[in-house]
Structures are given as structure tokens and as C-alpha cells.
Design an enzyme around this catalytic site. Sequence first.
Site, PDB file in Angstrom:
ATOM      1  N   LYS A  21      23.386   6.118   8.471  1.00 43.84           N
ATOM      2  CA  LYS A  21      22.643   5.538   7.344  1.00 43.84           C
ATOM      3  C   LYS A  21      21.768   6.601   6.669  1.00 43.84           C
ATOM      4  O   LYS A  21      21.834   6.791   5.455  1.00 43.84           O
ATOM      5  CB  LYS A  21      21.767   4.354   7.821  1.00 43.84           C
ATOM      6  CG  LYS A  21      22.555   3.218   8.473  1.00 43.84           C
ATOM      7  CD  LYS A  21      21.668   2.064   8.910  1.00 43.84           C
ATOM      8  CE  LYS A  21      20.662   2.407   9.977  1.00 43.84           C
ATOM      9  NZ  LYS A  21      21.239   2.763  11.303  1.00 43.84           N
ATOM     10  N   ARG A  96      16.432  -5.730   9.883  1.00 47.14           N
ATOM     11  CA  ARG A  96      17.149  -5.623  11.154  1.00 47.14           C
ATOM     12  C   ARG A  96      17.197  -6.956  11.887  1.00 47.14           C
ATOM     13  O   ARG A  96      17.753  -7.023  12.990  1.00 47.14           O
ATOM     14  CB  ARG A  96      16.453  -4.600  12.048  1.00 47.14           C
ATOM     15  CG  ARG A  96      17.069  -3.197  12.007  1.00 47.14           C
ATOM     16  CD  ARG A  96      16.153  -2.287  12.793  1.00 47.14           C
ATOM     17  NE  ARG A  96      16.807  -1.207  13.452  1.00 47.14           N
ATOM     18  CZ  ARG A  96      16.804   0.051  12.991  1.00 47.14           C
ATOM     19  NH1 ARG A  96      16.254   0.354  11.846  1.00 47.14           N
ATOM     20  NH2 ARG A  96      17.382   0.992  13.690  1.00 47.14           N
ATOM     21  N   ARG A 130      21.825  14.284  17.788  1.00 40.88           N
ATOM     22  CA  ARG A 130      21.090  14.340  16.517  1.00 40.88           C
ATOM     23  C   ARG A 130      19.880  15.270  16.614  1.00 40.88           C
ATOM     24  O   ARG A 130      19.149  15.250  17.601  1.00 40.88           O
ATOM     25  CB  ARG A 130      20.620  12.931  16.126  1.00 40.88           C
ATOM     26  CG  ARG A 130      19.667  12.937  14.923  1.00 40.88           C
ATOM     27  CD  ARG A 130      19.518  11.603  14.261  1.00 40.88           C
ATOM     28  NE  ARG A 130      19.138  10.525  15.152  1.00 40.88           N
ATOM     29  CZ  ARG A 130      19.169   9.241  14.809  1.00 40.88           C
ATOM     30  NH1 ARG A 130      19.587   8.884  13.602  1.00 40.88           N
ATOM     31  NH2 ARG A 130      18.819   8.314  15.673  1.00 40.88           N
ATOM     32  N   ARG A 158      14.472  13.578  18.350  1.00 44.01           N
ATOM     33  CA  ARG A 158      13.616  12.394  18.417  1.00 44.01           C
ATOM     34  C   ARG A 158      13.446  11.942  19.865  1.00 44.01           C
ATOM     35  O   ARG A 158      14.396  12.004  20.638  1.00 44.01           O
ATOM     36  CB  ARG A 158      14.240  11.265  17.588  1.00 44.01           C
ATOM     37  CG  ARG A 158      13.759  11.256  16.157  1.00 44.01           C
ATOM     38  CD  ARG A 158      14.578  10.349  15.282  1.00 44.01           C
ATOM     39  NE  ARG A 158      14.728   8.989  15.809  1.00 44.01           N
ATOM     40  CZ  ARG A 158      15.410   8.035  15.192  1.00 44.01           C
ATOM     41  NH1 ARG A 158      16.000   8.284  14.029  1.00 44.01           N
ATOM     42  NH2 ARG A 158      15.506   6.833  15.706  1.00 44.01           N
ATOM     43  N   ARG A 169      18.838   0.417  22.425  1.00 45.47           N
ATOM     44  CA  ARG A 169      18.906   0.237  20.971  1.00 45.47           C
ATOM     45  C   ARG A 169      20.205  -0.457  20.570  1.00 45.47           C
ATOM     46  O   ARG A 169      20.221  -1.272  19.642  1.00 45.47           O
ATOM     47  CB  ARG A 169      18.761   1.591  20.272  1.00 45.47           C
ATOM     48  CG  ARG A 169      17.308   2.056  20.292  1.00 45.47           C
ATOM     49  CD  ARG A 169      17.176   3.536  20.135  1.00 45.47           C
ATOM     50  NE  ARG A 169      17.553   4.020  18.824  1.00 45.47           N
ATOM     51  CZ  ARG A 169      17.762   5.313  18.548  1.00 45.47           C
ATOM     52  NH1 ARG A 169      17.627   6.221  19.487  1.00 45.47           N
ATOM     53  NH2 ARG A 169      18.085   5.676  17.330  1.00 45.47           N
TER      54      ARG A 169
HETATM   55  P1  ADP Z   1      21.328   6.477  11.333  1.00 47.64           P
HETATM   56  O1  ADP Z   1      20.364   6.761  10.215  1.00 47.64           O
HETATM   57  O2  ADP Z   1      22.294   5.394  11.007  1.00 47.64           O
HETATM   58  O3  ADP Z   1      20.640   6.266  12.644  1.00 47.64           O
HETATM   59  P2  ADP Z   1      22.059   9.304  11.063  1.00 47.64           P
HETATM   60  O4  ADP Z   1      22.394   9.455   9.635  1.00 47.64           O
HETATM   61  O5  ADP Z   1      20.751   9.851  11.523  1.00 47.64           O
HETATM   62  O6  ADP Z   1      22.236   7.778  11.521  1.00 47.64           O
HETATM   63  O7  ADP Z   1      23.241   9.975  11.909  1.00 47.64           O
HETATM   64  C1  ADP Z   1      23.193  10.021  13.329  1.00 47.64           C
HETATM   65  C2  ADP Z   1      23.749  11.380  13.798  1.00 47.64           C
HETATM   66  O8  ADP Z   1      25.153  11.410  13.574  1.00 47.64           O
HETATM   67  C3  ADP Z   1      23.165  12.593  13.077  1.00 47.64           C
HETATM   68  O9  ADP Z   1      23.062  13.668  13.985  1.00 47.64           O
HETATM   69  C4  ADP Z   1      24.193  12.905  11.966  1.00 47.64           C
HETATM   70  O10 ADP Z   1      24.231  14.296  11.644  1.00 47.64           O
HETATM   71  C5  ADP Z   1      25.488  12.459  12.643  1.00 47.64           C
HETATM   72  N1  ADP Z   1      26.447  11.860  11.696  1.00 47.64           N
HETATM   73  C6  ADP Z   1      26.189  11.083  10.622  1.00 47.64           C
HETATM   74  N2  ADP Z   1      27.331  10.690  10.025  1.00 47.64           N
HETATM   75  C7  ADP Z   1      28.341  11.219  10.765  1.00 47.64           C
HETATM   76  C8  ADP Z   1      29.779  11.189  10.649  1.00 47.64           C
HETATM   77  N3  ADP Z   1      30.400  10.498   9.685  1.00 47.64           N
HETATM   78  N4  ADP Z   1      30.484  11.861  11.590  1.00 47.64           N
HETATM   79  C9  ADP Z   1      29.871  12.541  12.593  1.00 47.64           C
HETATM   80  N5  ADP Z   1      28.543  12.613  12.743  1.00 47.64           N
HETATM   81  C10 ADP Z   1      27.777  11.959  11.840  1.00 47.64           C
HETATM   82  P1  ADP Z   2      18.197   4.390  14.107  1.00 39.46           P
HETATM   83  O1  ADP Z   2      18.842   3.834  12.898  1.00 39.46           O
HETATM   84  O2  ADP Z   2      18.692   5.735  14.468  1.00 39.46           O
HETATM   85  O3  ADP Z   2      18.185   3.439  15.265  1.00 39.46           O
HETATM   86  P2  ADP Z   2      15.509   4.200  12.914  1.00 39.46           P
HETATM   87  O4  ADP Z   2      14.840   5.464  12.561  1.00 39.46           O
HETATM   88  O5  ADP Z   2      15.984   3.311  11.835  1.00 39.46           O
HETATM   89  O6  ADP Z   2      16.646   4.630  13.910  1.00 39.46           O
HETATM   90  O7  ADP Z   2      14.560   3.334  13.848  1.00 39.46           O
HETATM   91  C1  ADP Z   2      13.903   3.877  14.971  1.00 39.46           C
HETATM   92  C2  ADP Z   2      13.156   2.778  15.707  1.00 39.46           C
HETATM   93  O8  ADP Z   2      12.138   2.236  14.851  1.00 39.46           O
HETATM   94  C3  ADP Z   2      13.992   1.579  16.109  1.00 39.46           C
HETATM   95  O9  ADP Z   2      14.637   1.754  17.362  1.00 39.46           O
HETATM   96  C4  ADP Z   2      12.933   0.465  16.174  1.00 39.46           C
HETATM   97  O10 ADP Z   2      12.140   0.576  17.353  1.00 39.46           O
HETATM   98  C5  ADP Z   2      12.044   0.823  14.998  1.00 39.46           C
HETATM   99  N1  ADP Z   2      12.472   0.191  13.732  1.00 39.46           N
HETATM  100  C6  ADP Z   2      12.897   0.815  12.598  1.00 39.46           C
HETATM  101  N2  ADP Z   2      13.182  -0.081  11.645  1.00 39.46           N
HETATM  102  C7  ADP Z   2      12.938  -1.298  12.176  1.00 39.46           C
HETATM  103  C8  ADP Z   2      13.057  -2.631  11.684  1.00 39.46           C
HETATM  104  N3  ADP Z   2      13.488  -2.891  10.431  1.00 39.46           N
HETATM  105  N4  ADP Z   2      12.730  -3.647  12.530  1.00 39.46           N
HETATM  106  C9  ADP Z   2      12.279  -3.417  13.768  1.00 39.46           C
HETATM  107  N5  ADP Z   2      12.151  -2.186  14.296  1.00 39.46           N
HETATM  108  C10 ADP Z   2      12.469  -1.134  13.510  1.00 39.46           C
END
Ligand code: ADP
Ligand code: ADP
Length: 217
Positions: A21, A96, A130, A158, A169
Site C-alpha cells: 500500500k 481497518r 522491509r 520498524r 498482524r
Molecule cells: P504496506 O504499506 O501495505 O504495509 P509496503 O508498501 O510497506 O506495504 O511494502 C511492504 C514491503 O514489501 C516493503 O519492503 C516493499 O519494498 C515491499 N514490496 C512492496 N510491493 C512489493 C511487490 N509488488 N513485490 C515485492 N515486494 C514489494
Molecule cells: P502495515 O500496513 O504494514 O501493517 P501500518 O503502518 O499501516 O502497517 O500500521 C502499523 C500499525 O499501526 C498497525 O499494526 C496497527 O497497530 C496500527 N494501525 C495503523 N492504522 C490503523 C487503523 N486504521 N486502525 C487500527 N490500527 C491501525
Amino acid sequence: MSSDLRTSTSIVLFGPPGAGKGTQAGNISVATGKPQVSTGDMLRAAVKEGTQLGIEAKGYMDAGLLVPDSIIIGLISERMLQDDASGGVLFDGFPRTIAQAEELSKITDVSLVIMIEVPDEDIVERIVGRRMDPQTGEIYHVKFKPAPSDVSSRLIQRKDDTEDTVRSRLDAYHLQTKPLSEWYIEASKETQLRVISVDGRGGIEQVSELIEKELGR
Ligand code: ADP
Ligand code: ADP
């Protein structure tokens, strides 16, 4: 880009943790002109600043649990009052839960939900590998998106990007967040809302192209 995205409605970027995302949000934000609003980034900023909200949220985040809806809604309500949100925003990682989506519908109209679909077996490798650049906010991956050498020494991981926490998660995602996809699909049958589903298993460029193609329809 379809013309309805130029109105003041918002877009939701939906998917499991690690789906890509944050990685895809920049391009979508440029294509649609809507600022990215990431609740994860906002919460991490609050934790870093040591605000009361950050102190409350930290325990949930470290444990891989969702932060309570009331805290999240408070954050979003305040964010949506800022000038740059008046034309709608691109939500990344929000809503979420169905309760969050219901509250959101009172604040802004959502015209598009982009779902990035990635199976659980790919998620752990994405999350554990990541890395973030604390200076620019750029997201890297040790294998899938290595950072340039002048950046690599300052990369951070992170605290919640561990194999143990990612399991919690994913559990939270399946239990509390995934049902929201059905909720949006149902809503799209009765309203103007458009829901698009994108296969997120390909490489970063490939997924970008799929999203771009869908936005152009
Ligand atoms: P989200 O915001 O949904 O948690 P991220 O954009 O941070 O996900 O991506 C999670 C990890 O996967 C990051 O290290 C990113 O560089 C990697 N990543 C994102 N998209 C892809 C993809 N299409 N293929 C492989 N790795 C990806
Ligand atoms: P990712 O997409 O990689 O799981 P985020 O950066 O979106 O990570 O979220 C990190 C953490 O922040 C989540 O695991 C949760 O604890 C909290 N969080 C983020 N967005 C929300 C939301 N909309 N509702 C509840 N918790 C959230």
C-alpha cells in the site's frame, strides 16, 4: 483517470500488512491529486513525539494489534479538517474495521476502493525484509527493492516488522479488517462506489501498471 476521481471524494487503499500500500500510494497520489493519509505513519509520528496518543497507541502497535477505533477516528477527524484534505484524500491503511468505515462515511464520501491482494505466504518475507529511510520516508526491501549504497547505512527496520509480530498482524487482518472488503463490495452494489481488485503478487512495477490501468478505465 476517470473524471469522478477529480471530485472531492476520497480513495481507500486496502490490503493486508505488507501488501504494498505504502509503496503504491505515491503514484496513486500523483495520478489522482489526492494527498496520502496513512494512519500507520501518523501513529508512528505520535509515538516518536511522545504525545499522549502515541503513548496509548504504542503498546497495541508493538503487539501487532489494531489501535482502538476511537483513537483512529479522532486522528482522522482532525486530519480531514486540514486545507489539503478538502478535495478528498488517499487513505492508506485506513479504515481497518467496519466501525472505522462507518465513521468515515460520516466525514467524507469514498468513491473508490483499491484492494491489493497478496496471499499470507508472501506477506512474512515482505514484512521482515522491509526497511525505511528515516530521512525521506522511502520504503525499501532487502531483496525486492534494495536501497542505493549511499542510503543503506541509515536505513531502519520498524519495531513491529518481526516474524512474531507479523503473525499477530495477519490474525488481526483476517479477523477485523478482511470483513471490510465484503462490506465495501456490498456497498458498491447500491451506490456509486467503485471497488477494484489488483493482483499484488507481481513485482512493484507490475503492480503499479495494473493499478494505473484500472485508474485509467
Ligand atoms: P504496506 O504499506 O501495505 O504495509 P509496503 O508498501 O510497506 O506495504 O511494502 C511492504 C514491503 O514489501 C516493503 O519492503 C516493499 O519494498 C515491499 N514490496 C512492496 N510491493 C512489493 C511487490 N509488488 N513485490 C515485492 N515486494 C514489494
Ligand atoms: P502495515 O500496513 O504494514 O501493517 P501500518 O503502518 O499501516 O502497517 O500500521 C502499523 C500499525 O499501526 C498497525 O499494526 C496497527 O497497530 C496500527 N494501525 C495503523 N492504522 C490503523 C487503523 N486504521 N486502525 C487500527 N490500527 C491501525
